[in-house]
Motif scaffolding. Structure first.
Motif, PDB file in Angstrom:
ATOM      1  N   GLY A 184     -10.504  -5.286 -27.510  1.00  0.00           N
ATOM      2  CA  GLY A 184     -10.803  -6.385 -28.422  1.00  0.00           C
ATOM      3  C   GLY A 184     -10.126  -6.133 -29.761  1.00  0.00           C
ATOM      4  O   GLY A 184     -10.041  -5.002 -30.220  1.00  0.00           O
ATOM      5  N   GLY A 185      -9.611  -7.169 -30.365  1.00  0.00           N
ATOM      6  CA  GLY A 185      -8.890  -7.020 -31.625  1.00  0.00           C
ATOM      7  C   GLY A 185      -7.413  -6.712 -31.427  1.00  0.00           C
ATOM      8  O   GLY A 185      -6.675  -6.595 -32.388  1.00  0.00           O
ATOM      9  N   GLY A 186      -7.002  -6.530 -30.161  1.00  0.00           N
ATOM     10  CA  GLY A 186      -5.593  -6.308 -29.870  1.00  0.00           C
ATOM     11  C   GLY A 186      -5.135  -4.862 -29.892  1.00  0.00           C
ATOM     12  O   GLY A 186      -3.951  -4.579 -29.655  1.00  0.00           O
ATOM     13  N   ASP A 187      -6.022  -3.920 -30.202  1.00  0.00           N
ATOM     14  CA  ASP A 187      -5.638  -2.509 -30.172  1.00  0.00           C
ATOM     15  C   ASP A 187      -5.298  -2.095 -28.743  1.00  0.00           C
ATOM     16  O   ASP A 187      -5.869  -2.628 -27.781  1.00  0.00           O
ATOM     17  N   THR A 188      -4.396  -1.132 -28.596  1.00  0.00           N
ATOM     18  CA  THR A 188      -4.017  -0.654 -27.273  1.00  0.00           C
ATOM     19  C   THR A 188      -4.130   0.865 -27.198  1.00  0.00           C
ATOM     20  O   THR A 188      -4.060   1.555 -28.219  1.00  0.00           O
ATOM     21  N   THR A 189      -4.318   1.342 -25.992  1.00  0.00           N
ATOM     22  CA  THR A 189      -4.312   2.761 -25.682  1.00  0.00           C
ATOM     23  C   THR A 189      -3.325   2.959 -24.542  1.00  0.00           C
ATOM     24  O   THR A 189      -3.299   2.166 -23.599  1.00  0.00           O
ATOM     25  N   ARG A 190      -2.542   4.026 -24.617  1.00  0.00           N
ATOM     26  CA  ARG A 190      -1.577   4.316 -23.549  1.00  0.00           C
ATOM     27  C   ARG A 190      -2.003   5.610 -22.847  1.00  0.00           C
ATOM     28  O   ARG A 190      -2.190   6.638 -23.491  1.00  0.00           O
ATOM     29  N   LEU A 191      -2.163   5.509 -21.542  1.00  0.00           N
ATOM     30  CA  LEU A 191      -2.489   6.668 -20.712  1.00  0.00           C
ATOM     31  C   LEU A 191      -1.359   6.889 -19.719  1.00  0.00           C
ATOM     32  O   LEU A 191      -0.639   5.960 -19.371  1.00  0.00           O
ATOM     33  N   ILE A 192      -1.257   8.112 -19.239  1.00  0.00           N
ATOM     34  CA  ILE A 192      -0.301   8.433 -18.181  1.00  0.00           C
ATOM     35  C   ILE A 192      -1.095   8.858 -16.943  1.00  0.00           C
ATOM     36  O   ILE A 192      -1.998   9.690 -17.023  1.00  0.00           O
ATOM     37  N   VAL A 193      -0.746   8.270 -15.813  1.00  0.00           N
ATOM     38  CA  VAL A 193      -1.409   8.568 -14.544  1.00  0.00           C
ATOM     39  C   VAL A 193      -0.368   9.152 -13.592  1.00  0.00           C
ATOM     40  O   VAL A 193       0.720   8.601 -13.428  1.00  0.00           O
ATOM     41  N   ASP A 194      -0.704  10.286 -12.980  1.00  0.00           N
ATOM     42  CA  ASP A 194       0.177  10.932 -12.006  1.00  0.00           C
ATOM     43  C   ASP A 194      -0.443  10.821 -10.620  1.00  0.00           C
ATOM     44  O   ASP A 194      -1.644  11.065 -10.451  1.00  0.00           O
ATOM     45  N   PRO A 241       0.811  -1.220   0.000  1.00  0.00           N
ATOM     46  CA  PRO A 241       0.000   0.000   0.000  1.00  0.00           C
ATOM     47  C   PRO A 241       0.845   1.271   0.000  1.00  0.00           C
ATOM     48  O   PRO A 241       0.343   2.344  -0.311  1.00  0.00           O
ATOM     49  N   ASP A 242       2.139   1.153   0.308  1.00  0.00           N
ATOM     50  CA  ASP A 242       3.024   2.313   0.285  1.00  0.00           C
ATOM     51  C   ASP A 242       3.650   2.544  -1.087  1.00  0.00           C
ATOM     52  O   ASP A 242       4.299   3.558  -1.309  1.00  0.00           O
ATOM     53  N   ASP A 243       3.463   1.595  -2.007  1.00  0.00           N
ATOM     54  CA  ASP A 243       4.048   1.691  -3.332  1.00  0.00           C
ATOM     55  C   ASP A 243       3.008   2.241  -4.308  1.00  0.00           C
ATOM     56  O   ASP A 243       1.976   1.615  -4.536  1.00  0.00           O
ATOM     57  N   ASN A 244       3.277   3.397  -4.898  1.00  0.00           N
ATOM     58  CA  ASN A 244       2.295   4.027  -5.776  1.00  0.00           C
ATOM     59  C   ASN A 244       1.985   3.217  -7.030  1.00  0.00           C
ATOM     60  O   ASN A 244       0.853   3.224  -7.501  1.00  0.00           O
ATOM     61  N   ILE A 245       2.959   2.515  -7.570  1.00  0.00           N
ATOM     62  CA  ILE A 245       2.685   1.698  -8.752  1.00  0.00           C
ATOM     63  C   ILE A 245       1.700   0.588  -8.395  1.00  0.00           C
ATOM     64  O   ILE A 245       0.768   0.303  -9.143  1.00  0.00           O
ATOM     65  N   GLY A 282       4.297  16.268 -16.558  1.00  0.00           N
ATOM     66  CA  GLY A 282       5.657  16.628 -16.941  1.00  0.00           C
ATOM     67  C   GLY A 282       5.858  16.621 -18.448  1.00  0.00           C
ATOM     68  O   GLY A 282       6.966  16.864 -18.930  1.00  0.00           O
ATOM     69  N   GLY A 283       4.820  16.317 -19.211  1.00  0.00           N
ATOM     70  CA  GLY A 283       4.905  16.350 -20.658  1.00  0.00           C
ATOM     71  C   GLY A 283       5.306  15.035 -21.301  1.00  0.00           C
ATOM     72  O   GLY A 283       5.439  14.954 -22.513  1.00  0.00           O
ATOM     73  N   LYS A 284       5.557  13.987 -20.508  1.00  0.00           N
ATOM     74  CA  LYS A 284       5.961  12.696 -21.081  1.00  0.00           C
ATOM     75  C   LYS A 284       4.808  12.016 -21.772  1.00  0.00           C
ATOM     76  O   LYS A 284       3.696  12.066 -21.368  1.00  0.00           O
ATOM     77  N   ASN A 336       6.817   5.036 -14.791  1.00  0.00           N
ATOM     78  CA  ASN A 336       7.439   5.989 -15.707  1.00  0.00           C
ATOM     79  C   ASN A 336       8.499   6.820 -14.990  1.00  0.00           C
ATOM     80  O   ASN A 336       9.258   7.521 -15.632  1.00  0.00           O
ATOM     81  N   GLY A 337       8.497   6.788 -13.651  1.00  0.00           N
ATOM     82  CA  GLY A 337       9.494   7.461 -12.838  1.00  0.00           C
ATOM     83  C   GLY A 337       9.444   8.981 -12.872  1.00  0.00           C
ATOM     84  O   GLY A 337       9.394   9.580 -13.922  1.00  0.00           O
ATOM     85  N   THR A 338       9.433   9.584 -11.722  1.00  0.00           N
ATOM     86  CA  THR A 338       9.560  11.038 -11.551  1.00  0.00           C
ATOM     87  C   THR A 338      10.080  11.292 -10.156  1.00  0.00           C
ATOM     88  O   THR A 338      10.136  10.382  -9.322  1.00  0.00           O
ATOM     89  N   ALA A 339      10.422  12.540  -9.864  1.00  0.00           N
ATOM     90  CA  ALA A 339      11.010  12.871  -8.561  1.00  0.00           C
ATOM     91  C   ALA A 339       9.969  13.253  -7.502  1.00  0.00           C
ATOM     92  O   ALA A 339       9.904  12.647  -6.449  1.00  0.00           O
ATOM     93  N   GLY A 340       9.142  14.253  -7.787  1.00  0.00           N
ATOM     94  CA  GLY A 340       8.227  14.762  -6.778  1.00  0.00           C
ATOM     95  C   GLY A 340       6.891  14.049  -6.689  1.00  0.00           C
ATOM     96  O   GLY A 340       6.112  14.291  -5.777  1.00  0.00           O
ATOM     97  N   TYR A 341       6.601  13.212  -7.653  1.00  0.00           N
ATOM     98  CA  TYR A 341       5.342  12.465  -7.695  1.00  0.00           C
ATOM     99  C   TYR A 341       5.601  11.193  -8.485  1.00  0.00           C
ATOM    100  O   TYR A 341       6.676  11.006  -9.052  1.00  0.00           O
TER     101      TYR A 341
END
Length: 155
Positions: A126-136, A40-44, A153-155, A111-116
């Motif tokens: 379905g069909g194998g398509d993927t979407t990539r999101l970034i969560v802070d 529970p202490d690990d954000n990932i 951070g713009g990544k 994705n790694g960052t310093a302050g967050y």
């Protein structure tokens, strides 16, 4: 004497099967035990827990909506929850998934960052398509404060 020959034939057949890979195929089809761990202490871990539970809740046609709402209230900052609601009203889609459908699977990568904490979420459809999101997520309160195609951070 016949039983010794039968034993040798059985042993030879087993050795031949293993040499040809037949034993490996049978073993692989049974599958190895899997394990998942976290803290529970690990954000990932927390982000993975949120997405796993959220996708499960959204997949439940009977009572998933209420659970999804509770998960949002628990894992998202109140300020971001308001932003997410506004995004959903504008885009007519689920803001956590940034889609109108429910993915078949998800994967969380640090994705790694310093302050967050910043994590990349890969949703597979379905069909194998993927979407990539970034969560802070904050490091102190362990609350999500941004979901988008790019991190704060713009990544």
């Amino acid at each position: 004497m016949n039983s010794k020959k039968a034993t040798r034939r059985t042993a030879l057949a087993a050795a031949l099967a293993l040499a040809l890979g037949l034993g490996v195929a049978a073993q692989a089809s049974a599958g190895a035990p899997r394990s998942v761990s976290g803290s529970p202490d690990d954000n990932i871990t927390r982000i993975a827990d949120f997405y796993g539970a959220y996708v499960d809740a959204e997949s439940d046609l009977d009572s998933g909506g209420e659970l999804a709402r509770q998960l949002r209230a628990y894992y998202l900052t109140p300020a971001y929850l308001k932003e997410l609601t506004a995004w959903e009203n504008k885009n007519h889609a689920d803001g956590v998934l940034q889609a109108q459908n429910i993915p078949l699977s998800w994967k969380v990568t640090d994705n790694g960052t310093a302050g967050y904490t910043e994590a990349a979420i890969t949703l597979t459809w379905g069909g194998g398509d993927t979407t990539r999101l970034i969560v802070d997520m904050t490091r102190t309160t362990h609350k999500i404060f941004h979901i988008g195609t790019k991190g704060i951070g713009g990544k």
